[in-house]
Scaffold this motif. Structure first.
Motif, PDB file in Angstrom:
ATOM      1  N   ALA A  20       0.992  -1.178  -0.026  1.00 14.25           N
ATOM      2  CA  ALA A  20       0.120  -0.057  -0.065  1.00 14.25           C
ATOM      3  C   ALA A  20       1.020   1.245  -0.016  1.00 14.25           C
ATOM      4  O   ALA A  20       1.439   1.698   1.145  1.00 14.25           O
ATOM      5  CB  ALA A  20      -0.754   0.076   1.268  1.00 14.25           C
ATOM      6  N   GLU A  21       1.090   1.947  -1.382  1.00 16.38           N
ATOM      7  CA  GLU A  21       2.184   2.917  -1.401  1.00 16.38           C
ATOM      8  C   GLU A  21       1.619   3.878  -2.334  1.00 16.38           C
ATOM      9  O   GLU A  21       1.267   3.325  -3.569  1.00 16.38           O
ATOM     10  CB  GLU A  21       3.356   2.346  -1.698  1.00 16.38           C
ATOM     11  CG  GLU A  21       4.535   3.233  -2.247  1.00 16.38           C
ATOM     12  CD  GLU A  21       4.789   4.476  -1.136  1.00 16.38           C
ATOM     13  OE1 GLU A  21       4.403   5.389  -1.036  1.00 16.38           O
ATOM     14  OE2 GLU A  21       5.656   4.000  -0.217  1.00 16.38           O
ATOM     15  N   ALA A  44      -1.585  -1.614  -4.003  1.00 13.80           N
ATOM     16  CA  ALA A  44      -2.494  -0.354  -3.889  1.00 13.80           C
ATOM     17  C   ALA A  44      -2.083   0.761  -3.587  1.00 13.80           C
ATOM     18  O   ALA A  44      -0.970   1.054  -3.209  1.00 13.80           O
ATOM     19  CB  ALA A  44      -3.456  -0.757  -2.660  1.00 13.80           C
ATOM     20  N   ASN A  45      -2.640   2.053  -4.465  1.00 17.68           N
ATOM     21  CA  ASN A  45      -2.076   3.110  -4.405  1.00 17.68           C
ATOM     22  C   ASN A  45      -2.755   4.085  -3.682  1.00 17.68           C
ATOM     23  O   ASN A  45      -2.424   5.240  -3.290  1.00 17.68           O
ATOM     24  CB  ASN A  45      -2.041   3.733  -5.972  1.00 17.68           C
ATOM     25  CG  ASN A  45      -3.622   3.753  -6.397  1.00 17.68           C
ATOM     26  OD1 ASN A  45      -4.620   3.507  -5.862  1.00 17.68           O
ATOM     27  ND2 ASN A  45      -3.711   4.163  -7.658  1.00 17.68           N
ATOM     28  N   ASP A  46      -3.589   3.531  -2.734  1.00 16.47           N
ATOM     29  CA  ASP A  46      -4.204   4.495  -1.423  1.00 16.47           C
ATOM     30  C   ASP A  46      -4.847   3.634  -0.611  1.00 16.47           C
ATOM     31  O   ASP A  46      -4.989   2.398  -0.696  1.00 16.47           O
ATOM     32  CB  ASP A  46      -5.098   5.301  -2.094  1.00 16.47           C
ATOM     33  CG  ASP A  46      -6.482   4.790  -2.736  1.00 16.47           C
ATOM     34  OD1 ASP A  46      -7.191   4.145  -1.955  1.00 16.47           O
ATOM     35  OD2 ASP A  46      -6.715   4.967  -3.810  1.00 16.47           O
ATOM     36  N   GLY A  47      -5.047   4.234   0.638  1.00 16.96           N
ATOM     37  CA  GLY A  47      -5.490   3.359   1.705  1.00 16.96           C
ATOM     38  C   GLY A  47      -7.050   2.825   1.744  1.00 16.96           C
ATOM     39  O   GLY A  47      -6.982   1.677   2.002  1.00 16.96           O
ATOM     40  N   GLU A  48      -7.618   3.317   1.000  1.00 13.81           N
ATOM     41  CA  GLU A  48      -8.948   2.625   0.743  1.00 13.81           C
ATOM     42  C   GLU A  48      -9.151   1.451  -0.099  1.00 13.81           C
ATOM     43  O   GLU A  48      -9.668   0.325   0.202  1.00 13.81           O
ATOM     44  CB  GLU A  48      -9.963   3.657   0.144  1.00 13.81           C
ATOM     45  CG  GLU A  48     -10.500   4.832   1.178  1.00 13.81           C
ATOM     46  CD  GLU A  48     -11.406   4.480   2.299  1.00 13.81           C
ATOM     47  OE1 GLU A  48     -11.613   3.548   2.369  1.00 13.81           O
ATOM     48  OE2 GLU A  48     -11.479   5.156   3.092  1.00 13.81           O
ATOM     49  N   GLY A  71      -6.891   9.254   0.890  1.00 16.75           N
ATOM     50  CA  GLY A  71      -8.092   8.359   1.164  1.00 16.75           C
ATOM     51  C   GLY A  71      -8.103   7.715   2.574  1.00 16.75           C
ATOM     52  O   GLY A  71      -8.991   7.927   3.459  1.00 16.75           O
ATOM     53  N   LEU A  72      -7.031   6.996   2.837  1.00 14.97           N
ATOM     54  CA  LEU A  72      -6.884   6.487   4.394  1.00 14.97           C
ATOM     55  C   LEU A  72      -5.353   6.391   4.734  1.00 14.97           C
ATOM     56  O   LEU A  72      -4.773   5.743   4.100  1.00 14.97           O
ATOM     57  CB  LEU A  72      -7.700   5.055   4.343  1.00 14.97           C
ATOM     58  CG  LEU A  72      -7.667   4.368   5.639  1.00 14.97           C
ATOM     59  CD1 LEU A  72      -8.915   5.241   6.559  1.00 14.97           C
ATOM     60  CD2 LEU A  72      -8.328   2.919   5.621  1.00 14.97           C
ATOM     61  N   LEU A  77      -5.418   2.728   8.645  1.00 16.19           N
ATOM     62  CA  LEU A  77      -5.667   1.311   7.941  1.00 16.19           C
ATOM     63  C   LEU A  77      -5.444   0.586   9.110  1.00 16.19           C
ATOM     64  O   LEU A  77      -6.216  -0.572   9.222  1.00 16.19           O
ATOM     65  CB  LEU A  77      -4.987   1.168   6.793  1.00 16.19           C
ATOM     66  CG  LEU A  77      -4.620   0.052   6.000  1.00 16.19           C
ATOM     67  CD1 LEU A  77      -6.131  -0.314   5.613  1.00 16.19           C
ATOM     68  CD2 LEU A  77      -3.577   0.010   5.132  1.00 16.19           C
ATOM     69  N   CYS A  78      -4.310   0.477   9.842  1.00 14.42           N
ATOM     70  CA  CYS A  78      -3.945  -0.488  10.846  1.00 14.42           C
ATOM     71  C   CYS A  78      -4.948  -0.615  11.832  1.00 14.42           C
ATOM     72  O   CYS A  78      -5.391  -1.653  12.153  1.00 14.42           O
ATOM     73  CB  CYS A  78      -2.604  -0.017  11.462  1.00 14.42           C
ATOM     74  SG  CYS A  78      -1.065  -0.320  10.472  1.00 14.42           S
TER      75      CYS A  78
END
Length: 319
Positions: A20-21, A44-48, A71-72, A77-78
């Motif tokens: 996630a980066e 994934a390019n964003d937290g959502e 996004g997140l 996220l954690c």
């Protein structure tokens, strides 16, 4: 170096990792390294997007998460991941440029399992991932051990059927639910003689074989080990006529000439069955008495079925 790389490739086999980066260059570089090490990468390019991936049934067991994402955020996220009531949760490695002590403390407090500051050393990342793999393996072992303990507490280990306590509890619950219900008690004909003639292992194999045939003939029914040579079968939502048909199917399946082939026995096995239908008022204990009375009548003949008719209060035999 070649040996270390080979070891890492072996350890990474079939393991999936989420990256996630939001920074494209960092994500592509990290993905290339992990793929080279043998990991299967989900990016994934964003937290959502990462959150959606981690909620899936096939969520990667390891997640490498950046802190600052649209996004997140990584810490949010954690926190979301840790709030889920799941047996297996992903191992989260937070990989970020935020390297102050308070940042590390906040990241770990949010639910991250490990913390690595950018720019990072590849050897250190590989070591951290090996720790993650060991933690995941231990987590899976604990889950499997807990499941095994739960199974053993509810089941008869020889046959795989529910144990006596579990099947009686299920019967009480079924009666309390006030749904149509028929039960049957099944006894193996000549079980004691079989045990004396061929030994305890063969007698147990006979019981296990009968359980297998009951499952095949009545897949929706609940099956429990009621005694050494007896099974209790609950058929919820089944009336007396259908239960009698089911019982005859079971009796015929057990008496089939192929039965010895599935158990290793050198003799055919037959069973006697006693059936009772819940009349809407009897308790679980009384219903068992009805079935036991029917079974007693059936065992006096052998390889037959006796039905206790609650409506008329008398038993009748059926071949």
């Amino acid at each position: 170096m070649a040996l270390a790389m080979g070891t890492m490739l072996s350890e990474a086999a079939t393991m999936r990792i989420l990256i996630a980066e939001d920074d494209f260059a960092s994500r592509i570089l990290l993905q290339a390294v992990l793929v080279k090490w043998g990991y299967e990468v989900v990016a994934a390019n964003d937290g959502e997007v990462a959150w959606t991936v981690l909620q899936g049934e096939t969520a990667p067991p390891i997640a490498i998460v950046d802190w600052m994402m649209p996004g997140l955020s990584g810490v949010d996220l954690c926190a979301r991941v840790r709030s889920q009531a799941r047996e297996l949760v992903p191992y989260i490695l937070m990989l970020t440029a935020k390297g102050q002590k308070e940042d590390i403390s906040q990241g770990l407090d949010s639910g991250a399992d490990d913390y690595l500051v950018k720019p990072f050393d590849l050897a250190e990342l590989g070591a951290r991932l090996r720790v993650a793999r060991r933690a995941i393996a231990l987590q899976r072992e604990l889950v499997e051990s807990r499941k095994a303990i739960q199974y053993q507490a509810l089941h008869d280990l020889t046959t795989g059927a529910l144990n006596r306590g579990s099947i009686l509890s299920a019967l009480s619950e079924a009666v309390s639910a006030e749904k149509p219900l028929s039960i049957m008690l099944i006894a193996i004909d000549g079980h004691k003689a079989l045990q004396q003639r061929e030994g305890a292992a063969s007698a147990e194999a006979a019981v296990a074989g009968v359980v297998q045939r009951v499952r095949t003939s009545a897949p929706e029914a609940l099956i429990g080990r009621y005694g050494a040579d007896e099974l209790l079968v609950l058929s919820i939502g089944t009336g007396l006529n259908d239960a009698t048909t089911m019982a005859d199917d079971i009796r015929g399946a057990v008496a089939s000439p192929t039965f010895p082939e599935s158990t290793g026995l050198e003799t055919n096995v037959t069973i006697s069955l006693g059936i009772a239908e819940w009349d809407g008022s009897a308790g679980a204990e009384l219903l068992l008495c009805y079935a036991d009375a029917a079974l007693y009548a059936a065992r006096s003949i052998g390889n037959t079925i006796d039905v206790f008719g609650l409506a008329v209060g008398e038993a009748q035999s059926a071949e």
